[in-house]
Design a protein around this motif. Structure first.
Motif, PDB file in Angstrom:
ATOM      1  N   LEU A 138     -35.511  -1.801  15.487  1.00 42.29           N
ATOM      2  CA  LEU A 138     -36.514  -2.857  15.567  1.00 42.29           C
ATOM      3  C   LEU A 138     -36.455  -3.742  14.325  1.00 42.29           C
ATOM      4  CD1 LEU A 138     -39.447  -0.681  16.966  1.00 42.29           C
ATOM      5  CD2 LEU A 138     -38.022  -2.286  18.237  1.00 42.29           C
ATOM      6  N   PHE A 139     -36.200  -3.140  13.174  1.00 39.88           N
ATOM      7  CA  PHE A 139     -35.976  -3.891  11.947  1.00 39.88           C
ATOM      8  C   PHE A 139     -34.784  -4.838  12.108  1.00 39.88           C
ATOM      9  CE2 PHE A 139     -33.190  -3.842   8.183  1.00 39.88           C
ATOM     10  CZ  PHE A 139     -33.976  -4.485   7.239  1.00 39.88           C
ATOM     11  N   MET A 140     -33.714  -4.331  12.700  1.00 34.10           N
ATOM     12  CA  MET A 140     -32.513  -5.147  12.913  1.00 34.10           C
ATOM     13  C   MET A 140     -32.786  -6.294  13.878  1.00 34.10           C
ATOM     14  SD  MET A 140     -28.807  -3.890  14.399  1.00 34.10           S
ATOM     15  CE  MET A 140     -29.546  -3.370  15.954  1.00 34.10           C
ATOM     16  N   VAL A 141     -33.521  -6.040  14.949  1.00 31.47           N
ATOM     17  CA  VAL A 141     -33.855  -7.092  15.914  1.00 31.47           C
ATOM     18  C   VAL A 141     -34.648  -8.206  15.232  1.00 31.47           C
ATOM     19  CG1 VAL A 141     -35.220  -7.615  17.977  1.00 31.47           C
ATOM     20  CG2 VAL A 141     -33.758  -5.594  17.931  1.00 31.47           C
ATOM     21  N   GLY A 142     -35.609  -7.830  14.397  1.00 28.30           N
ATOM     22  CA  GLY A 142     -36.395  -8.821  13.674  1.00 28.30           C
ATOM     23  C   GLY A 142     -35.530  -9.691  12.782  1.00 28.30           C
ATOM     24  N   ALA A 143     -34.544  -9.084  12.104  1.00 22.04           N
ATOM     25  CA  ALA A 143     -33.659  -9.842  11.221  1.00 22.04           C
ATOM     26  C   ALA A 143     -32.799 -10.823  12.013  1.00 22.04           C
ATOM     27  CB  ALA A 143     -32.778  -8.880  10.421  1.00 22.04           C
ATOM     28  N   TYR A 144     -32.247 -10.374  13.131  1.00 24.45           N
ATOM     29  CA  TYR A 144     -31.386 -11.247  13.936  1.00 24.45           C
ATOM     30  C   TYR A 144     -32.178 -12.391  14.561  1.00 24.45           C
ATOM     31  CZ  TYR A 144     -26.844  -8.913  13.918  1.00 24.45           C
ATOM     32  OH  TYR A 144     -25.605  -8.432  13.538  1.00 24.45           O
ATOM     33  N   VAL A 145     -33.337 -12.096  15.126  1.00 20.22           N
ATOM     34  CA  VAL A 145     -34.137 -13.144  15.766  1.00 20.22           C
ATOM     35  C   VAL A 145     -34.574 -14.181  14.730  1.00 20.22           C
ATOM     36  CG1 VAL A 145     -36.296 -13.636  16.985  1.00 20.22           C
ATOM     37  CG2 VAL A 145     -34.914 -11.676  17.651  1.00 20.22           C
ATOM     38  N   ALA A 146     -35.007 -13.720  13.559  1.00 18.73           N
ATOM     39  CA  ALA A 146     -35.430 -14.654  12.517  1.00 18.73           C
ATOM     40  C   ALA A 146     -34.278 -15.550  12.069  1.00 18.73           C
ATOM     41  CB  ALA A 146     -35.994 -13.882  11.321  1.00 18.73           C
ATOM     42  N   ALA A 147     -33.083 -14.974  11.893  1.00 20.13           N
ATOM     43  CA  ALA A 147     -31.927 -15.765  11.478  1.00 20.13           C
ATOM     44  C   ALA A 147     -31.581 -16.811  12.530  1.00 20.13           C
ATOM     45  CB  ALA A 147     -30.730 -14.849  11.217  1.00 20.13           C
ATOM     46  N   GLN A 148     -31.625 -16.423  13.815  1.00 23.63           N
ATOM     47  CA  GLN A 148     -31.287 -17.346  14.890  1.00 23.63           C
ATOM     48  C   GLN A 148     -32.294 -18.494  14.990  1.00 23.63           C
ATOM     49  OE1 GLN A 148     -28.542 -17.080  16.871  1.00 23.63           O
ATOM     50  NE2 GLN A 148     -29.053 -19.024  17.865  1.00 23.63           N
ATOM     51  N   VAL A 149     -33.573 -18.160  14.948  1.00 27.08           N
ATOM     52  CA  VAL A 149     -34.612 -19.184  15.078  1.00 27.08           C
ATOM     53  C   VAL A 149     -34.598 -20.112  13.877  1.00 27.08           C
ATOM     54  CG1 VAL A 149     -37.104 -19.574  15.253  1.00 27.08           C
ATOM     55  CG2 VAL A 149     -36.040 -17.735  16.559  1.00 27.08           C
ATOM     56  N   HIS A 150     -34.342 -19.567  12.689  1.00 28.11           N
ATOM     57  CA  HIS A 150     -34.303 -20.407  11.490  1.00 28.11           C
ATOM     58  C   HIS A 150     -33.174 -21.429  11.574  1.00 28.11           C
ATOM     59  CE1 HIS A 150     -34.097 -20.696   6.817  1.00 28.11           C
ATOM     60  NE2 HIS A 150     -34.783 -21.694   7.345  1.00 28.11           N
ATOM     61  N   VAL A 151     -32.023 -21.011  12.088  1.00 28.02           N
ATOM     62  CA  VAL A 151     -30.891 -21.934  12.220  1.00 28.02           C
ATOM     63  C   VAL A 151     -31.218 -23.048  13.218  1.00 28.02           C
ATOM     64  CG1 VAL A 151     -28.524 -22.138  13.071  1.00 28.02           C
ATOM     65  CG2 VAL A 151     -29.140 -20.262  11.543  1.00 28.02           C
TER      66      VAL A 151
END
Length: 306
Positions: free
Chosen positions: A44-57
């Motif tokens: 779940l920690f990993m999912v949060g990191a990936y989603v945040a990186a994608q949305v930020h881009v």
């Protein structure tokens, strides 16, 4: 080695400790209240990191990226709780470990399918790209100060929620005596669902904040899960206060060890060997700290069941 370097590493250790606390707080609540050993918490920690990186881009807004990451991860956690975790309540820990380890494998493959196997480089917000002069001779990254402030704020809010609210009273009651809480009319299923989703939201927040500091990659959840488990063992299973104290201790020990042990080893060892052994000894020091605490307090520093 000078005072400015030591102070800088103390700040780095505090920041790492606060991120560990965000992960360990949810994990210790789930384990302490629900008696469920959830190894998929790191996923779940990993999912949060990936989603945040994608949305930020895509959006260019870091605040939006963090918010979306927390919401998406909480939704994934709610689905996971309904479909799998409810079937594990009351089962032995071996069944829980096997089932949630399977979730880790599925999550890693799902991330590879969506984002690919290569690491994703998340960036800090442009407004926080530069350093801040804390005092003469110590410029410190603005983003790390944001992480420190966010960690302290969340820790304070979580403390108020757990210790000074009706919801927290029900959580502490379930952690202390689940059977008696059920007899008193507490809707255990709703409490369990809420705790699981809250823990996932905290893990997602930690992942979103840690993304700009490290490479966002497959398996990052497993690597952070081990220090988080060390934190909850040292702090006491089910204790948010214990998780905070233990996370700060582990963060400081790990960061200071990685920064200064190679320098100390160079006094007696070749520089290349000292550079290799320093991080290893720093990692071992985290487990040595856990062993020392458990030798005197087998239930951890602040056992929720004390």
């Amino acid at each position: 080695m000078n005072a400015i370097l030591v102070f800088e590493q103390l700040l780095n250790g505090a920041g790492y400790g606060l991120l560990l606390f965000l992960i360990a707080a949810g994990l210790t609540l789930v384990f302490g209240v629900m008696d469920v050993l959830n190894l998929s918490h790191g996923s779940l920690f990993m999912v949060g990191a990936y989603v945040a990186a994608q949305v930020h881009v895509q959006s260019g807004s870091f605040a939006l990226a963090v918010g979306v990451a927390v919401v998406v991860t909480a939704a994934v956690a709610a689905l996971l709780e309904v479909t799998l975790m409810r079937r594990l309540y009351g089962r032995d820990h071996l069944a829980q470990v096997l089932a949630t380890f399977g979730v880790i494998l599925v999550a890693d493959d799902a991330v590879k399918m969506i984002w690919g196997p290569s690491p994703v480089m998340a960036s800090a917000p442009a407004a926080l790209a530069g350093p801040v002069e804390l005092f003469a001779g110590l410029p410190y990254p603005s983003y790390r100060l944001l992480v420190l402030g966010a960690g302290v704020l969340v820790a304070l809010l979580l403390y108020l929620l757990v210790n000074h609210s009706r919801v927290g009273m029900l959580v502490r009651a379930g952690a202390s005596n689940r059977w008696m809480a059920e007899l008193m009319g507490v809707r255990v299923t709703r409490i369990f669902s809420g705790i699981f989703v809250l823990g996932a939201a905290l893990a997602a927040l930690a992942g979103a904040l840690m993304g700009p500091l490290v490479a966002v990659q497959v398996g990052m959840g497993e690597s952070i899960l081990i220090p988080a488990l060390v934190v909850i063992v040292i702090g006491g299973i089910g204790s948010v206060r214990g998780a905070f104290v233990a996370a700060m201790l582990v963060g400081l020990v790990d960061t200071i060890g990685r920064a200064f042990l190679p320098l100390l080893l160079r006094a007696t060892l070749p520089p290349a060997l000292a550079a290799d052994l320093g991080p290893l000894f720093a990692e071992v020091s985290m487990y040595a700290l856990m062993a020392a605490v458990l030798a005197f307090r087998p239930a951890g520093l602040f056992s929720a069941k004390a």
